[in-house]
Write a protein that holds these residues in place. Structure first.
Motif, PDB file in Angstrom:
ATOM      1  N   GLU A  77      14.085   7.205  -8.472  1.00 41.46           N
ATOM      2  CA  GLU A  77      15.206   7.780  -9.208  1.00 41.46           C
ATOM      3  C   GLU A  77      15.003   9.251  -9.538  1.00 41.46           C
ATOM      4  O   GLU A  77      15.950   9.954  -9.841  1.00 41.46           O
ATOM      5  N   THR A  78      13.759   9.702  -9.500  1.00 40.80           N
ATOM      6  CA  THR A  78      13.499  11.114  -9.765  1.00 40.80           C
ATOM      7  C   THR A  78      13.760  11.915  -8.497  1.00 40.80           C
ATOM      8  O   THR A  78      13.536  11.440  -7.388  1.00 40.80           O
ATOM      9  N   ALA A 129       0.825  -1.215   0.000  1.00 41.51           N
ATOM     10  CA  ALA A 129       0.000   0.000   0.000  1.00 41.51           C
ATOM     11  C   ALA A 129       0.857   1.263   0.000  1.00 41.51           C
ATOM     12  O   ALA A 129       0.533   2.234  -0.702  1.00 41.51           O
ATOM     13  N   ASP A 130       1.931   1.270   0.766  1.00 41.03           N
ATOM     14  CA  ASP A 130       2.813   2.446   0.803  1.00 41.03           C
ATOM     15  C   ASP A 130       3.427   2.715  -0.569  1.00 41.03           C
ATOM     16  O   ASP A 130       3.442   3.856  -1.043  1.00 41.03           O
ATOM     17  N   ILE A 131       3.926   1.678  -1.201  1.00 42.08           N
ATOM     18  CA  ILE A 131       4.537   1.845  -2.522  1.00 42.08           C
ATOM     19  C   ILE A 131       3.477   2.263  -3.540  1.00 42.08           C
ATOM     20  O   ILE A 131       3.695   3.184  -4.333  1.00 42.08           O
ATOM     21  N   ARG A 173      11.940   5.425  -0.451  1.00 37.77           N
ATOM     22  CA  ARG A 173      13.310   4.950  -0.186  1.00 37.77           C
ATOM     23  C   ARG A 173      13.301   3.936   0.970  1.00 37.77           C
ATOM     24  O   ARG A 173      14.001   2.931   0.918  1.00 37.77           O
ATOM     25  N   ALA A 174      12.500   4.197   1.990  1.00 34.88           N
ATOM     26  CA  ALA A 174      12.389   3.253   3.111  1.00 34.88           C
ATOM     27  C   ALA A 174      11.757   1.940   2.639  1.00 34.88           C
ATOM     28  O   ALA A 174      12.173   0.850   3.055  1.00 34.88           O
ATOM     29  N   CYS A 175      10.776   2.041   1.756  1.00 30.65           N
ATOM     30  CA  CYS A 175      10.138   0.836   1.214  1.00 30.65           C
ATOM     31  C   CYS A 175      11.126   0.008   0.392  1.00 30.65           C
ATOM     32  O   CYS A 175      11.090  -1.226   0.436  1.00 30.65           O
ATOM     33  N   LEU A 176      11.996   0.662  -0.340  1.00 30.34           N
ATOM     34  CA  LEU A 176      13.019  -0.070  -1.094  1.00 30.34           C
ATOM     35  C   LEU A 176      13.924  -0.851  -0.147  1.00 30.34           C
ATOM     36  O   LEU A 176      14.260  -2.013  -0.417  1.00 30.34           O
ATOM     37  N   LEU A 199       9.052  -0.794  -9.724  1.00 29.98           N
ATOM     38  CA  LEU A 199       8.265   0.448  -9.692  1.00 29.98           C
ATOM     39  C   LEU A 199       8.852   1.449  -8.707  1.00 29.98           C
ATOM     40  O   LEU A 199       9.052   2.619  -9.035  1.00 29.98           O
ATOM     41  N   ALA A 200       9.113   0.983  -7.507  1.00 30.72           N
ATOM     42  CA  ALA A 200       9.653   1.868  -6.470  1.00 30.72           C
ATOM     43  C   ALA A 200      10.994   2.444  -6.898  1.00 30.72           C
ATOM     44  O   ALA A 200      11.269   3.623  -6.696  1.00 30.72           O
TER      45      ALA A 200
END
Length: 111
Positions: A101-102, A42-44, A67-70, A95-96
């Motif tokens: 990257e942006t 859900a966060d991603i 970034r934390a989700c990655l 996807l994340a």
């Protein structure tokens, strides 16, 4: 097509694949490595959806969340043994990564 447009098109394609994929049945209410799998999804999803709906830009807060989700994905992927589970979360990681990257968008100063 320029690089930014290609980047956004790749994310949009993966997003559509993700929207059509069912959440892995074995991961409902599950956690791996202490991480809630549904909340991670859900966060991603929220960050990716926001990025796509805002022409490829994301605020600093959501960028930090992503970034934390990655980092969380890197912890849980080794614990996913079912092919369906692994494919679902590998796509989420792609996807994340694309979205993260942006550069984060800086909020406009209030006048």
């Amino acid at each position: 097509m320029n690089k930014a447009a290609e980047h956004e098109a790749a994310a949009a394609r993966l997003w559509q694949e993700h929207l059509h994929a069912p959440f892995p049945a074995g991961l409902h209410g599950a956690d791996r490595a202490g991480i809630d799998m549904m909340l991670l999804d859900a966060d991603i999803a929220g960050c990716v959806s926001t990025w796509l709906n805002h022409d490829g830009s994301l605020d600093r807060g959501r960028h930090r969340i992503l970034r934390a989700c990655l980092a969380d994905l890197d912890q849980v992927l080794p614990f996913l043994n079912e092919a369906e589970d692994l494919a679902y979360y590998q796509r989420l990681r792609q996807l994340a990564h694309l979205v993260s990257e942006t550069a984060p968008q800086h909020p406009k100063a209030e006048k």
